[in-house]
Each structure stands twice: as structure tokens, then as C-alpha cells.
Design a protein around this motif. Structure first.
Motif, PDB file in Angstrom:
ATOM      1  N   LEU A  70     -25.240   2.550  24.297  1.00  0.00           N
ATOM      2  CA  LEU A  70     -26.672   2.326  24.530  1.00  0.00           C
ATOM      3  C   LEU A  70     -26.913   1.757  25.933  1.00  0.00           C
ATOM      4  O   LEU A  70     -27.864   2.154  26.620  1.00  0.00           O
ATOM      5  N   SER A  71     -26.050   0.861  26.357  1.00  0.00           N
ATOM      6  CA  SER A  71     -26.239   0.255  27.687  1.00  0.00           C
ATOM      7  C   SER A  71     -26.086   1.306  28.791  1.00  0.00           C
ATOM      8  O   SER A  71     -26.632   1.147  29.887  1.00  0.00           O
ATOM      9  N   GLU A  72     -25.342   2.401  28.489  1.00  0.00           N
ATOM     10  CA  GLU A  72     -25.238   3.492  29.472  1.00  0.00           C
ATOM     11  C   GLU A  72     -26.447   4.437  29.395  1.00  0.00           C
ATOM     12  O   GLU A  72     -26.861   5.011  30.397  1.00  0.00           O
ATOM     13  N   GLN A  73     -27.011   4.543  28.172  1.00  0.00           N
ATOM     14  CA  GLN A  73     -28.181   5.435  28.000  1.00  0.00           C
ATOM     15  C   GLN A  73     -29.467   4.800  28.554  1.00  0.00           C
ATOM     16  O   GLN A  73     -30.449   5.499  28.777  1.00  0.00           O
ATOM     17  N   ALA A  74     -29.436   3.481  28.727  1.00  0.00           N
ATOM     18  CA  ALA A  74     -30.645   2.773  29.171  1.00  0.00           C
ATOM     19  C   ALA A  74     -30.301   1.885  30.376  1.00  0.00           C
ATOM     20  O   ALA A  74     -30.368   0.659  30.308  1.00  0.00           O
ATOM     21  N   PRO A  75     -29.898   2.518  31.507  1.00  0.00           N
ATOM     22  CA  PRO A  75     -29.358   1.744  32.632  1.00  0.00           C
ATOM     23  C   PRO A  75     -30.409   1.011  33.458  1.00  0.00           C
ATOM     24  O   PRO A  75     -30.059   0.219  34.332  1.00  0.00           O
ATOM     25  N   ASP A  76     -31.696   1.293  33.196  1.00  0.00           N
ATOM     26  CA  ASP A  76     -32.748   0.690  34.025  1.00  0.00           C
ATOM     27  C   ASP A  76     -33.477  -0.471  33.313  1.00  0.00           C
ATOM     28  O   ASP A  76     -34.502  -0.954  33.795  1.00  0.00           O
ATOM     29  N   VAL A  77     -32.916  -0.932  32.202  1.00  0.00           N
ATOM     30  CA  VAL A  77     -33.578  -2.015  31.453  1.00  0.00           C
ATOM     31  C   VAL A  77     -33.566  -3.314  32.260  1.00  0.00           C
ATOM     32  O   VAL A  77     -32.562  -3.697  32.855  1.00  0.00           O
ATOM     33  N   ASN A  78     -34.722  -4.003  32.275  1.00  0.00           N
ATOM     34  CA  ASN A  78     -34.743  -5.377  32.814  1.00  0.00           C
ATOM     35  C   ASN A  78     -35.395  -6.369  31.844  1.00  0.00           C
ATOM     36  O   ASN A  78     -35.519  -7.549  32.159  1.00  0.00           O
ATOM     37  N   LEU A  79     -35.788  -5.872  30.667  1.00  0.00           N
ATOM     38  CA  LEU A  79     -36.314  -6.761  29.621  1.00  0.00           C
ATOM     39  C   LEU A  79     -35.711  -6.340  28.291  1.00  0.00           C
ATOM     40  O   LEU A  79     -36.072  -5.291  27.733  1.00  0.00           O
ATOM     41  N   LEU A  80     -34.783  -7.139  27.804  1.00  0.00           N
ATOM     42  CA  LEU A  80     -34.106  -6.836  26.531  1.00  0.00           C
ATOM     43  C   LEU A  80     -34.720  -7.701  25.431  1.00  0.00           C
ATOM     44  O   LEU A  80     -34.710  -8.933  25.546  1.00  0.00           O
ATOM     45  N   ILE A  81     -35.234  -7.048  24.391  1.00  0.00           N
ATOM     46  CA  ILE A  81     -35.798  -7.813  23.269  1.00  0.00           C
ATOM     47  C   ILE A  81     -34.930  -7.595  22.037  1.00  0.00           C
ATOM     48  O   ILE A  81     -34.934  -6.520  21.428  1.00  0.00           O
ATOM     49  N   ASN A  82     -34.165  -8.631  21.697  1.00  0.00           N
ATOM     50  CA  ASN A  82     -33.297  -8.602  20.518  1.00  0.00           C
ATOM     51  C   ASN A  82     -34.119  -9.009  19.307  1.00  0.00           C
ATOM     52  O   ASN A  82     -34.239 -10.188  18.978  1.00  0.00           O
ATOM     53  N   ASN A  83     -34.685  -7.986  18.670  1.00  0.00           N
ATOM     54  CA  ASN A  83     -35.583  -8.231  17.538  1.00  0.00           C
ATOM     55  C   ASN A  83     -34.915  -7.961  16.183  1.00  0.00           C
ATOM     56  O   ASN A  83     -35.250  -8.613  15.200  1.00  0.00           O
ATOM     57  N   ALA A  84     -33.981  -7.007  16.132  1.00  0.00           N
ATOM     58  CA  ALA A  84     -33.404  -6.596  14.846  1.00  0.00           C
ATOM     59  C   ALA A  84     -32.834  -7.798  14.104  1.00  0.00           C
ATOM     60  O   ALA A  84     -32.176  -8.665  14.700  1.00  0.00           O
ATOM     61  N   GLY A  85     -33.079  -7.837  12.804  1.00  0.00           N
ATOM     62  CA  GLY A  85     -32.554  -8.936  12.003  1.00  0.00           C
ATOM     63  C   GLY A  85     -32.620  -8.613  10.532  1.00  0.00           C
ATOM     64  O   GLY A  85     -33.299  -7.662  10.113  1.00  0.00           O
ATOM     65  N   VAL A  86     -31.894  -9.377   9.744  1.00  0.00           N
ATOM     66  CA  VAL A  86     -31.907  -9.214   8.282  1.00  0.00           C
ATOM     67  C   VAL A  86     -32.038 -10.588   7.637  1.00  0.00           C
ATOM     68  O   VAL A  86     -31.634 -11.607   8.215  1.00  0.00           O
ATOM     69  N   LEU A  87     -32.626 -10.587   6.449  1.00  0.00           N
ATOM     70  CA  LEU A  87     -32.807 -11.849   5.711  1.00  0.00           C
ATOM     71  C   LEU A  87     -32.361 -11.657   4.270  1.00  0.00           C
ATOM     72  O   LEU A  87     -32.760 -10.695   3.614  1.00  0.00           O
ATOM     73  N   SER A  88     -31.523 -12.577   3.806  1.00  0.00           N
ATOM     74  CA  SER A  88     -31.155 -12.569   2.381  1.00  0.00           C
ATOM     75  C   SER A  88     -31.627 -13.879   1.753  1.00  0.00           C
ATOM     76  O   SER A  88     -31.679 -14.920   2.411  1.00  0.00           O
ATOM     77  N   PHE A  89     -31.989 -13.774   0.489  1.00  0.00           N
ATOM     78  CA  PHE A  89     -32.378 -14.965  -0.265  1.00  0.00           C
ATOM     79  C   PHE A  89     -31.151 -15.496  -1.004  1.00  0.00           C
ATOM     80  O   PHE A  89     -30.273 -14.732  -1.375  1.00  0.00           O
ATOM     81  N   GLY A  90     -31.107 -16.796  -1.223  1.00  0.00           N
ATOM     82  CA  GLY A  90     -30.016 -17.381  -2.011  1.00  0.00           C
ATOM     83  C   GLY A  90     -29.583 -18.714  -1.437  1.00  0.00           C
ATOM     84  O   GLY A  90     -29.713 -18.950  -0.230  1.00  0.00           O
ATOM     85  N   ASN A  91     -29.102 -19.586  -2.311  1.00  0.00           N
ATOM     86  CA  ASN A  91     -28.691 -20.903  -1.821  1.00  0.00           C
ATOM     87  C   ASN A  91     -27.241 -20.890  -1.325  1.00  0.00           C
ATOM     88  O   ASN A  91     -26.527 -19.899  -1.486  1.00  0.00           O
TER      89      ASN A  91
END
Ligand SMILES: NC(=O)c1ccc[n+]([C@@H]2O[C@H](COP(=O)([O-])OP(=O)(O)OC[C@H]3O[C@@H](n4cnc5c(N)ncnc54)[C@H](OP(=O)(O)O)[C@@H]3O)[C@@H](O)[C@H]2O)c1
Length: 241
Positions: A70-91
Motif C-alpha cells: 500500500l505504501s508503494e501504491q500511495a507514494p504521495d500521501v502526506n496525511l495518514l489517518i489510522n481509523n480502522a479498528g475493532v471492538l469486542s465486549f467482555g470483561n
């Protein structure tokens, strides 16, 4: 940073906050947005918003080979937004070890994979910004989300280390600490929630005004103020939820 000069990349862009961020970035006049998701087909509706500026790409952030490609497919990025995430319930006593690993694989290691792959890209492009979507419960644990809290608290710590490590590379690092947001992640949880569009707008405002720690909604703003005054009181309050 000036958003009009940004070429952004958003992970988990097919739905929820990620999708709202792509829309807000387009509205803010960015040059281009790489909208990424695990399934490229899930980005079709987003791509048609602006065929010239939205570039769909596929990545699973837990796969370091794919992240490197991906870093090679998007070589002109200057703003990276790390949004992906997962949430599990449980103690903390009952959540399976496999689930705890999965939460850390995405929320901590996945975010780290992206940051490590894209720091050289941002550096080559003269600097820029990395934005990590954390959560209010990184500050104080909500025991019913034990693995999630822990993975995001680790991601917060990593965000601080990253900030120090790229300080001399003209790269700013922002941590986002939302409260409850109205997306699939909290579907079925009955509580006051902020819209993803409002979160996205607050995130971009925070970046534009260079606030390192961004509390993008009323719940997070109020609880952050309470936490600064008395973090033990917030811990006790969350323990009852
Ligand atoms: N909703 C809230 O109340 C809230 C509050 C605080 C912080 N946050 C944070 O905000 C971010 C976005 O949350 P959301 O509410 O928009 O959640 P969401 O609607 O559940 O969307 C999660 C996104 O992450 C993607 N994703 C999951 N695992 C991935 C992986 N291994 N590689 C790439 N993408 C992956 C999902 O892709 P798929 O469609 O392929 O599953 C989806 O696009 C998360 O980091 C979350 O922890 C959310």
C-alpha cells in the motif's frame, strides 16, 4: 497542516467514522484521498462521490506485506489517518485470549504497521501528519470492553512514542479520543451518541488548528475535563457502567 495541500489516506474508509472522514476531507478541499478497506468492492459508493479525487485501495492493516504494498501504491500521501479498528465486549477475566490478541492485532499492531510503513513516505513528501483514532476509554478503562480499552491504551502510548520519534521529520502526530459515536461499532448499545459526520469535522478542525490531543464530541470533552481533575473518579464512574 493546510488541508487543501493534503493527499490523505484513510483506513477503514468503507463505513462509520472512516467514511465520514473521506467525505469531510473532500469537503475541506484536499487534493486526493486514498480510501482503503479490507474489501475494495465495499468502497464503490464512496468512490462515486468524486471519481477524480477518491482512489480506492485494498488493505488489511494486520498484514505487513499488504501494508508495505500500500505504501508503494500511495507514494504521495502526506496525511495518514489510522481509523480502522475493532471492538469486542467482555470483561478481563472472561474475554478469550484469542479475542484479546485480535483486538491488539488490529488496534495496536495494525496501526503501528501503517505508521512504520508511511513515515518514510511522509518524510519523502516533506513531512505531514499522522492521525490515530484512539478512544476516550484509552484514558480510563470501561471494564465491559476490557480488551478494547487495553489495545487502545497501548495505541495511545505508541502514539506518544511516535510523536517524539518523528518530531524532527516535520511530521505531526494527532491522537483522537472520541466518546460514543453512532456507527456499527456501537450498534445495539443504547446511549447518547455523536454522528460520525460531527466527529470527522471536529477531527479536521483539530488538525487544522494543530491540537495534538483531540476530544471531538461533548461526551469526550466533558469526561476529559473530569479526568484531568480526578482520574480516579472517572475510573470509578466507568466501573459502574
Ligand atoms: N464508534 C465509536 O463509538 C467509537 C468511539 C471511539 C473510537 N472509535 C474508533 O474509531 C475508529 C472507527 O470506528 P467506527 O465506529 O467507524 O467503527 P466501524 O463502523 O465498526 O468501522 C470499523 C472500520 O475498521 C475496519 N477494519 C477492521 N479491521 C480492519 C483491518 N484488519 N484492516 C483494515 N480495516 C479494518 C472495518 O472494515 P470492515 O468493513 O472490512 O470490517 C471498518 O471499515 C475505530 O478505531 C474505533 O475504535 C469509535
Amino acid at each position: 497542516m493546510k488541508l487543501q495541500n493534503a493527499t490523505a489516506l484513510v483506513t477503514g474508509a468503507n463505513r462509520g467514522i472512516g467514511r465520514a472522514l473521506v467525505q469531510a476531507l473532500l469537503d475541506a478541499g484536499v487534493q486526493k484521498v486514498y480510501a482503503t478497506a479490507r474489501d475494495r468492492n465495499s468502497l464503490e459508493a464512496l468512490t462515486v462521490l468524486d471519481l477524480a479525487r477518491v482512489i480506492p485501495l485494498q488493505v488489511d492493516i494486520t498484514d505487513r506485506n499488504l501494508v508495505s504494498q500500500l505504501s508503494e501504491q500511495a507514494p504521495d500521501v502526506n496525511l495518514l489517518i489510522n481509523n480502522a479498528g475493532v471492538l469486542s465486549f467482555g470483561n478481563i477475566l472472561e474475554t478469550t485470549v484469542e479475542t484479546i490478541h485480535q483486538q491488539f492485532d488490529v488496534n495496536f499492531y495494525g496501526t503501528l504497521n501503517m505508521a512504520r510503513a508511511f513515515v518514510p513516505v511522509l518524510e519523502r513528501n516533506g513531512g505531514g501528519a499522522i492521525v490515530n483514532l484512539l478512544t476516550l476509554v484509552a484514558l480510563a478503562s470501561m471494564p465491559g470492553l476490557a480488551a478494547y480499552n487495553a489495545s487502545k491504551a497501548a495505541a495511545w502510548s505508541m502514539t506518544q512514542s511516535l510523536r517524539a520519534s518523528v518530531a524532527d521529520k516535520n511530521i505531526a502526530v494527532y491522537g483522537i479520543f472520541p466518546g460514543a459515536v453512532d456507527t456499527d461499532m456501537l450498534a445495539g448499545v443504547d446511549m447518547a451518541k455523536t454522528s460520525p459526520a460531527d466527529i470527522a469535522m471536529a477531527v479536521l478542525q483539530g488538525i487544522a488548528t494543530d491540537r495534538e490531543d483531540i476530544f471531538p464530541d461533548p461526551m469526550s470533552t466533558q469526561l476529559y475535563a473530569a479526568w484531568k481533575q480526578d482520574h480516579k473518579a472517572v475510573e470509578k464512574q466507568f466501573a459502574t457502567m
